[in-house]
Design an enzyme around this catalytic site. Sequence first.
Site, PDB file in Angstrom:
ATOM      1  N   ARG A 226       0.868  -1.330   0.098  1.00  0.00           N
ATOM      2  CA  ARG A 226      -0.006   0.087   0.051  1.00  0.00           C
ATOM      3  C   ARG A 226       0.890   1.128   0.001  1.00  0.00           C
ATOM      4  O   ARG A 226       2.038   1.273   0.539  1.00  0.00           O
ATOM      5  CB  ARG A 226      -0.833   0.293   1.257  1.00  0.00           C
ATOM      6  CG  ARG A 226      -1.898  -0.872   1.066  1.00  0.00           C
ATOM      7  CD  ARG A 226      -3.217  -0.606   0.127  1.00  0.00           C
ATOM      8  NE  ARG A 226      -4.238  -1.585   0.228  1.00  0.00           N
ATOM      9  CZ  ARG A 226      -4.122  -2.446  -0.727  1.00  0.00           C
ATOM     10  NH1 ARG A 226      -3.522  -2.806  -1.631  1.00  0.00           N
ATOM     11  NH2 ARG A 226      -5.375  -3.261  -0.649  1.00  0.00           N
ATOM     12  N   HIS A 274      -1.171   0.322  -9.639  1.00  0.00           N
ATOM     13  CA  HIS A 274      -1.863  -0.744  -8.462  1.00  0.00           C
ATOM     14  C   HIS A 274      -2.570  -1.852  -9.546  1.00  0.00           C
ATOM     15  O   HIS A 274      -3.483  -2.285  -9.318  1.00  0.00           O
ATOM     16  CB  HIS A 274      -2.941  -0.083  -7.782  1.00  0.00           C
ATOM     17  CG  HIS A 274      -3.580  -0.850  -6.699  1.00  0.00           C
ATOM     18  ND1 HIS A 274      -3.884   0.027  -5.424  1.00  0.00           N
ATOM     19  CD2 HIS A 274      -3.531  -2.004  -6.274  1.00  0.00           C
ATOM     20  CE1 HIS A 274      -4.070  -1.036  -4.487  1.00  0.00           C
ATOM     21  NE2 HIS A 274      -3.941  -2.232  -5.020  1.00  0.00           N
TER      22      HIS A 274
END
Length: 311
Positions: A226, A274
Amino acid sequence: MAILLSTKASAMEAWRDALLELDPSLEIRMFPEAGDPADIEAAVCWTSHDMGELRRYPNLRLIVSMGAGVDHLLRPPGPPPGIPVARLVDHRLTTGMTEWVLLNVLRFHRQDPDYRALQAARVWEELPAPETSSARRIGILGLGELGAASAKALLSLGFPVMGWSRRPKAIEGVEGFHGPEGLEAMLPRTDILVCLLPLTPGTRGVINARSLALLPRGAFLINGARGGHVVQPDLLAALDSGQIAGAALDVFEPEPLPADHPFWGHPKVILTPHAASITIPRSAAPQVVENIRRSREGRSLINLVDFAAGY
Ligand code: GLV
């Protein structure tokens, strides 16, 4: 009773079809067409769904989060209290992440950024031969599903692998570290640092000026976890000073990464949006259908999120 499905528009139909293929009797409602709120027994949703909205469904008994990470569920308002939440633990997700980690470890190990720069300049030059893999030490932050799988794949290529986790964890062939002292001991021996941690209040900002400075000069960073694990200005400073020789980043804060962010054009940053590992509905659907069945039968659920631990 019905299942509420909510994810990005491009994935909705594939998810619906994958669930119906396994159980044609399911009634799937695609958000925002929820119909009568009292019909909804389970919500299968991803980060774009407002957790506050789920409080509208009085008969909701199960929430399935359509990914591995659960940090979005830990932020206020969080899911309705008392409703069990399951996440996805899926071999395709794990394999995808392992491939992305290997791609980037090998990219740095084999001096690929330097060769790309030489190619751009049309320079025919052989760089000094890379170390053997046995001399390139890998430190993995996080030894859960993803970290353990990457560790095994890297070991099979001959890299020495160390792993850091919150609690002691034994994985054959991996030198384990845990706790704050463990991190301080592992970092100075790490040539390529791979972050696959869950994002929790305890791991937010773990990659910062101090931890980056503990790595040997010229180390590499790979972050597939993350964006919040990295203090972005600290990483930029470490890249610019040469402390960090290169970073492969798949995750950012915020996402999408703003168009004017320095990471986009940074010569030492390899960036993906991502996309390191993308959930494949047909692969992940069986565990969702299994949890719907278990919920109906009052049996214990699989892949339940542990809110106290934060993953
Ligand atoms: C993706 O980031 C996931 O958590 O599955």
